[in-house]
Design a protein around this motif. Structure first.
Motif, PDB file in Angstrom:
ATOM      1  N   ALA A   1      17.106  27.096  12.489  1.00  0.00           N
ATOM      2  CA  ALA A   1      18.106  26.013  11.620  1.00  0.00           C
ATOM      3  C   ALA A   1      19.508  26.477  11.925  1.00  0.00           C
ATOM      4  O   ALA A   1      19.646  27.872  11.732  1.00  0.00           O
ATOM      5  N   PHE A   2      20.445  25.716  12.319  1.00  0.00           N
ATOM      6  CA  PHE A   2      21.823  26.206  12.622  1.00  0.00           C
ATOM      7  C   PHE A   2      22.716  25.028  11.964  1.00  0.00           C
ATOM      8  O   PHE A   2      22.734  23.830  12.660  1.00  0.00           O
ATOM      9  N   GLY A   3      23.533  25.250  11.277  1.00  0.00           N
ATOM     10  CA  GLY A   3      24.224  24.437  10.350  1.00  0.00           C
ATOM     11  C   GLY A   3      25.609  23.807  11.304  1.00  0.00           C
ATOM     12  O   GLY A   3      26.372  22.655  10.952  1.00  0.00           O
ATOM     13  N   LEU A   4      25.810  24.467  12.337  1.00  0.00           N
ATOM     14  CA  LEU A   4      26.994  24.094  13.342  1.00  0.00           C
ATOM     15  C   LEU A   4      26.677  22.883  13.919  1.00  0.00           C
ATOM     16  O   LEU A   4      27.600  22.144  14.555  1.00  0.00           O
ATOM     17  N   VAL A   5      25.310  22.611  14.058  1.00  0.00           N
ATOM     18  CA  VAL A   5      24.852  21.398  15.180  1.00  0.00           C
ATOM     19  C   VAL A   5      25.397  20.285  14.833  1.00  0.00           C
ATOM     20  O   VAL A   5      26.066  19.561  15.521  1.00  0.00           O
ATOM     21  N   PRO A   6      25.115  19.557  13.482  1.00  0.00           N
ATOM     22  CA  PRO A   6      25.672  18.352  13.154  1.00  0.00           C
ATOM     23  C   PRO A   6      27.098  18.210  13.142  1.00  0.00           C
ATOM     24  O   PRO A   6      27.819  17.173  13.811  1.00  0.00           O
ATOM     25  N   PRO A   7      28.253  19.191  12.759  1.00  0.00           N
ATOM     26  CA  PRO A   7      29.328  19.074  12.756  1.00  0.00           C
ATOM     27  C   PRO A   7      29.887  19.011  14.164  1.00  0.00           C
ATOM     28  O   PRO A   7      30.974  18.283  14.530  1.00  0.00           O
ATOM     29  N   LEU A   8      29.563  19.816  15.254  1.00  0.00           N
ATOM     30  CA  LEU A   8      29.711  20.053  16.655  1.00  0.00           C
ATOM     31  C   LEU A   8      29.354  18.739  17.008  1.00  0.00           C
ATOM     32  O   LEU A   8      30.234  18.350  17.840  1.00  0.00           O
ATOM     33  N   SER A   9      28.260  18.074  16.814  1.00  0.00           N
ATOM     34  CA  SER A   9      27.853  16.921  17.517  1.00  0.00           C
ATOM     35  C   SER A   9      28.809  15.859  16.942  1.00  0.00           C
ATOM     36  O   SER A   9      29.133  14.991  18.167  1.00  0.00           O
ATOM     37  N   ALA A  10      29.052  15.589  15.760  1.00  0.00           N
ATOM     38  CA  ALA A  10      30.280  14.790  15.438  1.00  0.00           C
ATOM     39  C   ALA A  10      31.617  14.943  16.013  1.00  0.00           C
ATOM     40  O   ALA A  10      32.209  13.919  16.434  1.00  0.00           O
ATOM     41  N   PHE A  11      31.688  16.357  16.046  1.00  0.00           N
ATOM     42  CA  PHE A  11      33.311  16.331  16.560  1.00  0.00           C
ATOM     43  C   PHE A  11      33.106  16.137  18.202  1.00  0.00           C
ATOM     44  O   PHE A  11      34.322  15.228  18.644  1.00  0.00           O
ATOM     45  N   VAL A  12      32.056  16.380  19.097  1.00  0.00           N
ATOM     46  CA  VAL A  12      32.075  16.120  20.372  1.00  0.00           C
ATOM     47  C   VAL A  12      32.369  14.692  20.647  1.00  0.00           C
ATOM     48  O   VAL A  12      32.989  13.969  21.483  1.00  0.00           O
ATOM     49  N   GLN A  13      31.630  13.881  19.583  1.00  0.00           N
ATOM     50  CA  GLN A  13      31.469  12.383  19.752  1.00  0.00           C
ATOM     51  C   GLN A  13      32.863  11.758  19.603  1.00  0.00           C
ATOM     52  O   GLN A  13      33.705  11.169  20.245  1.00  0.00           O
ATOM     53  N   ALA A  14      33.566  12.484  18.493  1.00  0.00           N
ATOM     54  CA  ALA A  14      35.047  12.038  18.367  1.00  0.00           C
ATOM     55  C   ALA A  14      35.963  12.560  19.127  1.00  0.00           C
ATOM     56  O   ALA A  14      36.799  11.592  19.490  1.00  0.00           O
ATOM     57  N   GLU A  15      35.846  13.753  19.775  1.00  0.00           N
ATOM     58  CA  GLU A  15      36.702  14.020  20.893  1.00  0.00           C
ATOM     59  C   GLU A  15      36.526  13.015  22.037  1.00  0.00           C
ATOM     60  O   GLU A  15      37.335  12.961  22.806  1.00  0.00           O
ATOM     61  N   ASN A  16      35.300  12.653  22.482  1.00  0.00           N
ATOM     62  CA  ASN A  16      34.808  11.719  23.517  1.00  0.00           C
ATOM     63  C   ASN A  16      35.753  10.620  23.427  1.00  0.00           C
ATOM     64  O   ASN A  16      36.426   9.912  24.072  1.00  0.00           O
ATOM     65  N   ASP A  17      35.671  10.140  22.049  1.00  0.00           N
ATOM     66  CA  ASP A  17      36.393   8.783  21.665  1.00  0.00           C
ATOM     67  C   ASP A  17      37.972   9.032  21.885  1.00  0.00           C
ATOM     68  O   ASP A  17      38.658   8.090  22.461  1.00  0.00           O
ATOM     69  N   ALA A  18      38.663  10.198  21.462  1.00  0.00           N
ATOM     70  CA  ALA A  18      39.961  10.379  21.494  1.00  0.00           C
ATOM     71  C   ALA A  18      40.104  10.550  23.006  1.00  0.00           C
ATOM     72  O   ALA A  18      41.272  10.336  23.431  1.00  0.00           O
ATOM     73  N   ASN A  19      39.417  11.156  23.609  1.00  0.00           N
ATOM     74  CA  ASN A  19      39.644  11.274  25.316  1.00  0.00           C
ATOM     75  C   ASN A  19      39.699  10.064  25.934  1.00  0.00           C
ATOM     76  O   ASN A  19      40.471   9.884  26.896  1.00  0.00           O
ATOM     77  N   ALA A  20      38.897   9.164  25.607  1.00  0.00           N
ATOM     78  CA  ALA A  20      38.830   7.707  26.250  1.00  0.00           C
ATOM     79  C   ALA A  20      40.243   7.254  26.251  1.00  0.00           C
ATOM     80  O   ALA A  20      40.942   6.681  27.045  1.00  0.00           O
ATOM     81  N   LEU A  21      40.870   7.201  24.763  1.00  0.00           N
ATOM     82  CA  LEU A  21      42.394   6.909  24.662  1.00  0.00           C
ATOM     83  C   LEU A  21      43.229   7.563  25.434  1.00  0.00           C
ATOM     84  O   LEU A  21      44.085   7.051  25.948  1.00  0.00           O
ATOM     85  N   LEU A  22      43.166   8.900  25.461  1.00  0.00           N
ATOM     86  CA  LEU A  22      44.048   9.733  26.224  1.00  0.00           C
ATOM     87  C   LEU A  22      43.940   9.400  27.830  1.00  0.00           C
ATOM     88  O   LEU A  22      45.129   9.260  28.519  1.00  0.00           O
ATOM     89  N   MET A  23      42.849   9.233  28.304  1.00  0.00           N
ATOM     90  CA  MET A  23      42.742   8.542  29.511  1.00  0.00           C
ATOM     91  C   MET A  23      43.428   7.345  29.747  1.00  0.00           C
ATOM     92  O   MET A  23      43.936   7.285  31.173  1.00  0.00           O
ATOM     93  N   ILE A  24      43.321   6.554  28.903  1.00  0.00           N
ATOM     94  CA  ILE A  24      44.017   5.237  29.141  1.00  0.00           C
ATOM     95  C   ILE A  24      45.498   5.441  29.569  1.00  0.00           C
ATOM     96  O   ILE A  24      46.140   5.023  30.276  1.00  0.00           O
ATOM     97  N   VAL A  25      46.221   6.431  28.472  1.00  0.00           N
ATOM     98  CA  VAL A  25      47.307   6.628  28.812  1.00  0.00           C
ATOM     99  C   VAL A  25      47.728   7.663  29.873  1.00  0.00           C
ATOM    100  O   VAL A  25      48.884   7.348  30.598  1.00  0.00           O
ATOM    101  N   TYR A  26      47.042   8.718  30.172  1.00  0.00           N
ATOM    102  CA  TYR A  26      47.277   9.324  31.376  1.00  0.00           C
ATOM    103  C   TYR A  26      47.042   8.504  32.611  1.00  0.00           C
ATOM    104  O   TYR A  26      47.914   8.633  33.400  1.00  0.00           O
ATOM    105  N   ALA A  27      46.203   7.627  32.646  1.00  0.00           N
ATOM    106  CA  ALA A  27      45.976   6.671  33.929  1.00  0.00           C
ATOM    107  C   ALA A  27      47.095   5.781  34.020  1.00  0.00           C
ATOM    108  O   ALA A  27      47.739   5.617  35.184  1.00  0.00           O
ATOM    109  N   GLY A  28      47.515   5.145  33.138  1.00  0.00           N
ATOM    110  CA  GLY A  28      48.874   4.494  33.084  1.00  0.00           C
ATOM    111  C   GLY A  28      50.265   5.075  33.436  1.00  0.00           C
ATOM    112  O   GLY A  28      50.909   4.546  34.479  1.00  0.00           O
TER     113      GLY A  28
END
Length: 915
Positions: free
Chosen positions: A320-347
């Motif tokens: 059991a490793f307690g880092l798995v749930p928060p890292l999973s949530a963080f990766v998902q949040a980072e992907n969502d934030a990167n999608a917005l950054l990608m929009i800005v970068y592309a423009g």
């Protein structure tokens, strides 16, 4: 030097410097963008991990005695009762080596420990300090204890004596240490002894077994937050358990390190658990979240690698490793934030490429005479391309190197991994260097031979415009159908919105100017007519630079729109998280005293206060559960009016008419369904609330006392009168006030707390600060701010390019007008009327894009990653995001034109005529 530079580049020193600055700035932005995004992600994941508890950052490998015995029986001669401490240490060493392969570092092996947890056993000795309450103790084994405990009194355990065996009993002697909290509760000191029952000893059938605990010392944690002390909640201090309807004191003691085999022998077949704990060293973490998550997920979901004689035990281990749930949530949040950054970068990338193309065109125009002469003398298109490319390379390569160095120095750290982090800068440099040569070769290509008059000259432009509009519509449609996509084409959606606006603006630009010129011909004065006529008759390519402002302004408008929407949604989310500016809640089973209620309402800055009784109620024979919110209607309605995001409360609906049997309530839609709508429903007496017959007088979608929603009813305080049982105490205090003294509020609550049941204070500013201060959000909006700054710089560069493209023609025109007697002010107004219309066209197109962005893109932009709630995020046009930069650019344009006209003030008439 200037002559040599002009000979090599074909441009003056100022022109070469301008090209170098633009190319270097674009390379700086293209290089710094990925580095800043990486630094943001690394810092955010580091802060996120640092906020976790040590237990969450510890790898826990566990198994039971039964599972381990079954697995080890596959290995000849090795069984669980014979598992030595050395074998357990060897298993821990192999686990440490197996888990160390990856970017997530483990703490030094000296921080690892192995534990045996046998469960609770009844205390047979009478303990006076427990006041007759029975007790249970857990004889916990930990190794090593050095470095984890600090001796307070007595001594550490020595070698345990052998068991005492009689004809009917077998007593095992354990030397143990306890914490000060356990010693205080059980009345223990060094030398104290307790008798504890143990399971039946399988090696001696028929004999009663027991354990005698000899307390040799009292220890305190060296690090109370370490997994050594947090893995078992009973180890630091005892707890009073009320399970099963009775009360029992539960605690744990630490056995002597030399008692490993004895713990196995006594407790092996009755729920003994083995546990290896391996803390991670996350201080100064310097890795990306996806790589960390991959390693953590692999650790938690794959069978550990154990070799040698202990290899069979690997199948019995669970990780059991307690880092798995928060890292999973963080990766998902980072992907969502990167999608917005990608929009800005592309423009911004598209706007930058268009700017570089305009620069290349201007550079080729400056060398038009030279290139025409070389072409006439027999130079090939390849030679012209090489000539333009060589000149641009001399200016751009040093500037690009400086831009790259500046990006590295401004954002130190490891370079982004992979070729994808470098291609934006390389592509930018390639466009800046090869652009002038490509434009020169294209402009000097041989014309096609045509047998007759060329027909349908408008057709290529129409085909291009229709194709561009179709591509824009397709990109926006795909963007709306997939949320969070990072495809480059789809990420251009905000800029694609500008494509139809630019095409329509270019189509209407000259038509409108011709109409305005004709209208100005009827007025006195020549400035308006002449300026508008020249603007209408100018080549369409001279209007392109100003229209490209729409790209940069659209990106700025999108960024400002997202930032404003998130700020507004965070405020709504903070209200939904607390319900008021401050909430004072009593502990479970306790209430707020009248003194606390009065003191809280008197805190400086409090404008509205409402005392609330929150009581769970059941309806229809315990079939449905409601949350009853019992309030004073007047004060609660006033407080509701001072909050945001909740349904307003009408106090008049909670007024009960004289002689009326039914108590009016305000209910949520779910509670109203339980209560049968508006018809009267009986609620039996419970929780201090008397038997009531209630009637739903109105519905509330949400209420401040229960911000999480659900099935709730708001009852008037008058409903408690007439009950036999004492009414429930006030257990919630809601207060509002924009300038409330939060420090004073906390002091008041602590000073009037109910002894062992202290109240808690939750403030909305703290909830809002937790949202706005989230590491990922701060980093993302820092990148947004840098993107807006780069968009503003591109817009300024485009304006200066437009002025440069028409400078020669304006100089000739102003010289002629000067010889005809027009004054300096008239010439300034004339050239302003020639340039400003294109800026006005860009402003109109940008305003149309800003108005269309929320309608077209809102459904596909998910900003919940920043609000951390289900609160809706409304996108609205942010006019200030592009109107203010546009106004600044307009002022700069007029000032530049005025300086251009006044630069020829000292020339004589002959010089002006020659010009």
């Amino acid at each position: 030097m200037s002559a040599l530079l002009r000979r090599v580049t074909g441009m003056t020193g100022a022109g070469s410097l301008a090209l170098a600055l633009l190319a270097g700035g674009c390379v700086l932005a293209a290089t710094a963008g990925p580095r800043q995004a990486q630094a943001t992600g690394m810092k955010a994941v580091e802060q996120t991990v640092d906020e976790l508890t040590p237990a969450d950052k510890t790898i826990v490998v566990s198994t039971s005695w039964t599972q381990l015995s079954s697995a080890l029986s596959l290995s000849t001669g090795l069984y669980a009762p014979d598992l030595s401490l050395a074998s357990a240490e060897e298993a821990g060493t192999q686990l440490h080596r197996d888990f160390s392969d990856g970017p997530l570092p483990l703490a030094p092996q000296s921080a690892d420990w192995v534990g045996l947890n046998p469960g609770l056993n009844n205390v047979l000795t009478t303990v006076p300090s427990l006041d007759g309450i029975p007790a249970q103790l857990e004889i916990t084994y930990r190794y090593p204890v050095a470095g984890h405990v600090r001796l307070v009194a007595g001594s550490m355990p020595g070698s345990a004596p052998p068991p005492t065996v009689t004809s009917s009993r077998e007593i095992y002697n354990f030397q143990v240490v306890v914490t000060p909290q356990t010693a205080s509760r059980f009345g223990l000191r060094p030398g104290s002894r307790l008798s504890v029952n143990t399971p039946l000893n399988v090696s001696a059938p028929g004999k009663l077994t027991g354990a005698l605990l000899d307390v040799t010392g009292i220890v305190e944690p060296a690090d109370p937050d370490s997994s050594f002390w947090t893995a078992d909640p009973l180890l630091p201090k005892p707890a009073l358990s009320r399970a099963g309807g009775g009360e029992t004191w539960e605690a744990a003691v630490i056995a002597d390190p030399g008692e490993f085999a004895m713990v196995e022998q006594v407790f092996g077949q009755t729920g003994l658990n083995f546990q290896w704990e391996l803390p991670t060293g996350t201080t100064g973490l310097h890795s990306q979240a996806p790589a960390l998550y991959d390693q953590a997920n692999q650790i938690a979901n794959q069978t550990p690698v154990i070799t040698g004689k202990l290899a069979p035990m690997a199948t019995a281990l669970s990780v059991a490793f307690g880092l798995v749930p928060p890292l999973s949530a963080f990766v998902q949040a980072e992907n969502d934030a990167n999608a917005l950054l990608m929009i800005v970068y592309a423009g911004l990338a598209l706007a930058g490429l268009v700017t570089l193309f305009l620069t290349a065109r201007m550079t080729a125009a400056r060398r038009q005479a030279e290139l025409t002469l070389r072409r006439a003398r027999g130079a090939s298109l390849r030679q012209l391309f090489w000539l333009g490319t060589r000149g641009a390379a001399v200016a751009c390569l040093p500037a690009a190197a400086l831009g790259w160095a500046a990006a590295v120095l401004l954002l130190p750290g490891d370079a982004p991994a992979g070729a994808g982090a470098w291609w934006p800068g390389i592509a930018t440099l390639a466009v800046a260097v090869a652009g002038p040569g490509a434009v020169a070769a294209w402009q000097h290509r041989l014309p096609r031979r045509q047998g007759g008059r060329r027909r349908w000259r408008w057709l290529p432009r129409v085909v291009f415009e229709v194709t561009a509009c179709a591509a824009a519509v397709g990109g926006i449609t795909v963007f709306r159908s997939q949320t969070g996509g990072t495809d480059l084409y789809v990420s251009l959606a905000p800029v694609l919105v500008a494509v139809p606006a630019v095409i329509v603006t270019l189509r209407l630009y000259q038509v409108v100017l011709h109409w305005l010129a004709r209208a100005s011909a009827r007025r006195r004065g020549v400035i308006g007519f002449l300026g508008l006529t020249r603007a209408a008759q100018a080549p369409l390519t001279l209007a392109l630079p100003a229209v490209t402002l729409v790209l940069a302004l659209t990106v700025a408008a999108f960024t400002g729109m997202v930032r404003a929407a998130v700020s507004s949604a965070e405020t709504v989310a903070s209200w939904q998280a607390t319900g008021a500016d401050a909430v004072v809640a009593a502990s479970t089973g306790a209430g707020l005293s009248p003194a606390t209620v009065t003191a809280v309402a008197a805190v400086p800055g409090v404008t509205h206060a409402a005392a609330v009784r929150v009581v769970p109620l059941t309806v229809d024979g315990n079939a449905e559960l409601l949350t009853a919110v019992i309030v004073d209607p007047a004060s609660y309605a006033a407080l509701a009016a001072a909050t945001e995001g909740f349904s307003p409360v009408r106090a008049a609906l909670l007024s009960q008419a004289p002689g009326q049997d039914e108590t009016p309530v305000l209910a949520s839609p779910q509670a109203a369904a339980y209560l049968g709508g508006g018809a009267g429903t009986a609620i039996q007496a419970q929780g201090g609330v008397p038997t009531l017959r209630v009637r739903v007088a109105g519905q509330l979608r949400s209420t401040q006392a229960v911000p999480e929603g659900g099935a709730f009813v708001v009852l008037p305080q008058s409903a408690l009168t007439g009950g036999v049982a004492p009414p429930p105490p006030v257990n919630l205090m809601l207060v509002t006030g924009p300038s409330m003294d939060m420090t004073r509020l906390s002091a008041v609550v602590q000073g009037t707390g109910a002894g062992a049941y202290p109240a808690t204070v939750t403030t909305r500013p703290a909830a809002l600060a937790a949202l706005t201060g989230a590491p990922l959000q701060q980093g993302t909006f820092l990148v947004f701010a840098l993107a807006v700054a780069f968009a503003a710089a591109l817009a300024l560069a485009v304006m200066l390019l437009e002025l440069a493209l028409g400078a020669a023609d304006r100089e000739v025109t102003t010289a002629r007008l000067a010889t005809m007697g027009l004054g300096e002010g008239q010439r300034v107004r004339l050239v302003a009327l020639e340039v400003v219309p294109s800026v006005a066209a860009a402003a109109v197109a940008a305003a149309a894009c800003a108005a269309a962005l929320p309608r077209l893109l809102a459904s596909a932009v998910d900003l919940s990653v920043f609000t951390q709630s289900t609160a809706p995020v409304t996108l609205r046009p942010d006019l200030a995001a592009f109107l203010l930069p546009l106004a600044a650019l307009l002022v700069i344009t007029v000032v530049a034109l005025a300086c251009e006209v006044r630069s020829g003030r000292g020339r004589g008439v002959v010089v002006t005529m020659r010009t």
